[in-house]
Design an enzyme around this catalytic site. Structure first.
Site, short mmCIF file in Angstrom:
data_model
loop_
_atom_site.label_atom_id
_atom_site.label_comp_id
_atom_site.label_asym_id
_atom_site.label_seq_id
_atom_site.Cartn_x
_atom_site.Cartn_y
_atom_site.Cartn_z
N VAL A 16 -22.21 -62.58 26.20
CA VAL A 16 -21.16 -61.58 25.93
C VAL A 16 -19.90 -62.25 25.36
CG1 VAL A 16 -19.83 -59.66 26.89
CG2 VAL A 16 -22.07 -60.20 27.85
N LYS A 106 -20.44 -56.31 36.47
CA LYS A 106 -20.76 -55.18 37.38
C LYS A 106 -20.81 -55.60 38.83
CE LYS A 106 -24.62 -56.58 35.04
NZ LYS A 106 -25.09 -56.53 33.68
N GLU A 130 -15.84 -51.33 30.71
CA GLU A 130 -16.82 -50.50 30.01
C GLU A 130 -18.17 -51.20 29.86
OE1 GLU A 130 -16.49 -47.16 28.82
OE2 GLU A 130 -18.63 -47.63 28.87
N ASP A 202 -29.30 -55.07 40.06
CA ASP A 202 -28.42 -54.87 38.90
C ASP A 202 -28.18 -53.36 38.68
OD1 ASP A 202 -27.35 -55.90 36.11
OD2 ASP A 202 -28.75 -54.28 35.65
N LYS A 206 -24.60 -51.08 39.02
CA LYS A 206 -24.10 -50.17 37.98
C LYS A 206 -23.92 -48.76 38.53
CE LYS A 206 -26.31 -52.88 34.34
NZ LYS A 206 -27.58 -53.04 33.63
N1 LIG Z 1 -25.88 -60.29 28.75
C1 LIG Z 1 -25.69 -59.00 28.66
O1 LIG Z 1 -26.28 -58.31 27.82
C2 LIG Z 1 -24.71 -58.31 29.56
C3 LIG Z 1 -24.56 -56.91 29.49
C4 LIG Z 1 -23.62 -56.27 30.29
C5 LIG Z 1 -22.86 -57.01 31.15
N2 LIG Z 1 -23.05 -58.37 31.24
C6 LIG Z 1 -22.20 -59.11 32.17
O2 LIG Z 1 -21.36 -59.97 31.44
C7 LIG Z 1 -21.08 -61.14 32.18
C8 LIG Z 1 -21.50 -62.37 31.38
O3 LIG Z 1 -22.88 -62.28 31.12
P1 LIG Z 1 -23.59 -63.21 30.03
O4 LIG Z 1 -24.94 -62.61 29.81
O5 LIG Z 1 -22.70 -63.43 28.87
O6 LIG Z 1 -23.76 -64.55 30.88
P2 LIG Z 1 -24.10 -66.01 30.33
O7 LIG Z 1 -24.73 -65.93 28.98
O8 LIG Z 1 -24.84 -66.70 31.41
O9 LIG Z 1 -22.67 -66.68 30.15
C9 LIG Z 1 -21.87 -67.01 31.25
C10 LIG Z 1 -20.70 -67.83 30.76
O10 LIG Z 1 -19.89 -68.16 31.88
C11 LIG Z 1 -19.62 -69.56 31.88
N3 LIG Z 1 -19.47 -70.04 33.25
C12 LIG Z 1 -20.38 -70.10 34.23
N4 LIG Z 1 -19.85 -70.61 35.35
C13 LIG Z 1 -18.55 -70.92 35.04
C14 LIG Z 1 -17.48 -71.48 35.76
N5 LIG Z 1 -17.65 -71.88 37.02
N6 LIG Z 1 -16.29 -71.62 35.14
C15 LIG Z 1 -16.13 -71.24 33.87
N7 LIG Z 1 -17.11 -70.70 33.12
C16 LIG Z 1 -18.30 -70.54 33.72
C17 LIG Z 1 -20.82 -70.19 31.20
O11 LIG Z 1 -20.46 -71.46 30.68
P3 LIG Z 1 -21.45 -72.37 29.80
O12 LIG Z 1 -21.70 -71.59 28.54
O13 LIG Z 1 -20.69 -73.61 29.55
O14 LIG Z 1 -22.67 -72.56 30.64
C18 LIG Z 1 -21.11 -69.15 30.11
O15 LIG Z 1 -20.34 -69.40 28.97
C19 LIG Z 1 -21.83 -60.98 33.51
O16 LIG Z 1 -20.98 -60.42 34.46
C20 LIG Z 1 -22.93 -59.99 33.15
O17 LIG Z 1 -23.39 -59.25 34.27
C21 LIG Z 1 -23.94 -59.02 30.47
#
Ligand SMILES: NC(=O)c1ccc[n+]([C@@H]2O[C@H](COP(=O)([O-])OP(=O)(O)OC[C@H]3O[C@@H](n4cnc5c(N)ncnc54)[C@H](OP(=O)(O)O)[C@@H]3O)[C@@H](O)[C@H]2O)c1
Length: 429
Positions: A16, A106, A130, A202, A206
């Site tokens: 994201v 969420k 959102e 999950d 939501k």
């Molecule tokens: N993916 C989706 O389609 C989606 C949809 C709706 C909502 N969400 C929500 O959006 C949020 C992010 O999801 P995502 O899919 O983007 O996750 P992700 O791809 O796993 O990315 C997580 C990010 O957080 C960083 N991170 C992890 N631990 C950290 C820490 N201790 N300090 C600082 N940064 C840290 C990671 O760093 P590194 O990159 O260096 O590992 C990475 O950049 C979550 O709450 C998820 O539920 C995601």
């Protein structure tokens, strides 16, 4: 007068966060109400990990809390994830420092929404999420803003794309849960640890958020009744299809005279119903209000592009709109969440038994059901190869779940019954 520049700090640069950076690099003209969004600080776990766009010119912070409270940012965007840990610490710090917060998290909002709403409203700043529900499909604004003039009585839908992908593939290809899950993991539709998705957690996060927005009550994740799809058998998918249904993971929140019921269950949905026909990784939601009636929305629930678009829409709201209460009514005025006791739940059900192929079994099952007061709607007995016994399926008229549980306990003990009967709810949508 030159347009106001909003200095944005972004914590989390994964799917994201990376999508948001990409969006802002592709849309330098993104200037709602004339203001301009400029990223002035980022943080993630690893500084050296390659990113989809060049971030070398953006100031790097090792600590999300330091970024959240930096005097060089006006708006904090949390895209790290997790209900506690750095995400919660940073969001709390930003709100206490009087900075607006946008998040896609969420788990954080479902589990700590009420206390965060209080912090935001004390500081007089928005807390927007959102992207946390249905990714790019605008469910949160629909409930918080567009439907604030109605009295919502219920929401029900498909809120987890991974589960919907798995269930629709099982049905279309006749493949087992385990086989489709491994394929979904290979294709990137499912996480290496799929528990949050397939366990229903999950979707429960939501729908907990949707319940709070719909009914103006404090989010109460602990009160959600949660059952995932990991126990859904291909046999049930086939038998349900023969009865005119498809199995979907339905997340619902209902407001009744007894209180609020928030539930996630694999459920039978009649073929032809929009939720039954929602396939693949799509999300879909019905919202029912006393004045507006029923509204149906369907769209992508995840992915970098759609989710980043929802985050950008929240950033635009911070830049343009007056501050609204986080959950439709002020945090101090949220109604207490009164959960409906499971014994009060009433609904139609699907029961699948596996029995020995011998005379008298059906009579014994029918007698037990009659003794318990369960009224049968339809009955199907079908020889199925490799089922390990003869499957018998029956659907019931609306019945209290406590009565059904009693009947299941008694049927399980009948000598010709080979395993505990499988219960699936028939969705009341
Ligand atoms: N993916 C989706 O389609 C989606 C949809 C709706 C909502 N969400 C929500 O959006 C949020 C992010 O999801 P995502 O899919 O983007 O996750 P992700 O791809 O796993 O990315 C997580 C990010 O957080 C960083 N991170 C992890 N631990 C950290 C820490 N201790 N300090 C600082 N940064 C840290 C990671 O760093 P590194 O990159 O260096 O590992 C990475 O950049 C979550 O709450 C998820 O539920 C995601």
């Amino acid at each position: 007068m030159s347009p106001r520049v909003w200095r944005i700090g972004v914590a989390g640069l994964g799917t994201v966060g990376g999508g948001l950076l990409q969006f802002l690099s592709e849309r330098p003209d993104f200037a709602p109400a004339g203001g301009r969004a400029v990223i002035t600080g980022v943080t993630a776990r690893s500084r050296s990990r390659p990113r989809s766009i060049d971030i070398s010119a953006i100031p790097w912070f090792d600590d999300p809390v330091a970024l959240a409270t930096s005097p060089d940012i006006d708006l904090f965007v949390e895209l790290v994830g997790g209900s506690d840990g750095p995400a919660k610490a940073a969001v709390e710090a930003a709100l206490k420092a009087g900075k607006p917060v946008v998040t896609a998290n969420k788990a954080l909002i479902a589990e700590h929404g009420a206390e965060l709403a209080a912090l935001a409203e004390t500081a007089g700043v928005p807390l927007l999420f959102e992207a946390a529900v249905m990714g790019g499909t605008p469910a949160v604004k629909m409930l918080r803003e567009a439907m604030v003039g109605d009295d919502v009585v219920g929401v029900a839908g498909i809120l987890n794309g991974t589960c919907n992908f798995i269930l629709s593939e099982m049905e279309q290809r006749g493949a087992s849960f385990a086989d489709v899950l491994s394929e979904a993991q290979r294709m990137g539709y499912a996480e290496a640890d799929p528990t949050m998705d397939v366990g229903g957690f999950d979707a429960a996060h939501k729908v907990t958020i949707l319940a709070a927005l719909a009914f103006g009550c404090a989010p109460n994740y602990a009160a959600a009744e949660i059952e995932g799809i990991d126990q859904v058998d291909l046999l049930d998918i086939r038998l349900a299809r023969d009865l005119g249904y498809r199995i979907r993971l339905i997340a619902s929140a209902d407001r009744t005279a007894d209180g609020v019921a928030v539930r996630v269950h694999p459920s039978l949905v009649a073929q032809g119903h929009p939720l039954a026909e929602t396939r693949g990784a799509l999300n879909a939601l019905f919202i029912e209000g006393t004045r507006i009636g029923r509204i149906f929305i369907q769209g992508p629930g995840a992915g970098a592009g759609p989710t980043a678009a929802a985050v950008a829409a929240d950033i635009a709201d911070v830049m343009t709109l007056p501050v609204r209460p986080v959950f439709q009514r002020p945090a101090g005025d949220l109604k207490p969440f009164v959960a409906v006791a499971p014994t009060r739940r009433v609904g139609k059900a699907y029961l699948r038994l596996l029995v020995k192929d011998q005379p008298g079994v059906i009579a014994a099952v029918s007698e037990t059901l009659a003794e318990c007061g369960v009224s049968i709607d339809s009955f199907l007995q079908k020889p199925v190869e490799d089922a390990g016994g003869v499957p018998i399926v029956l659907t019931t008229h609306a019945i209290a779940e406590s009565v059904l549980t009693d009947a299941i306990n008694r049927i399980e003990k009948l000598p010709a019954v080979l395993e505990r009967p499988r219960l699936l709810r028939i969705a009341r949508i």
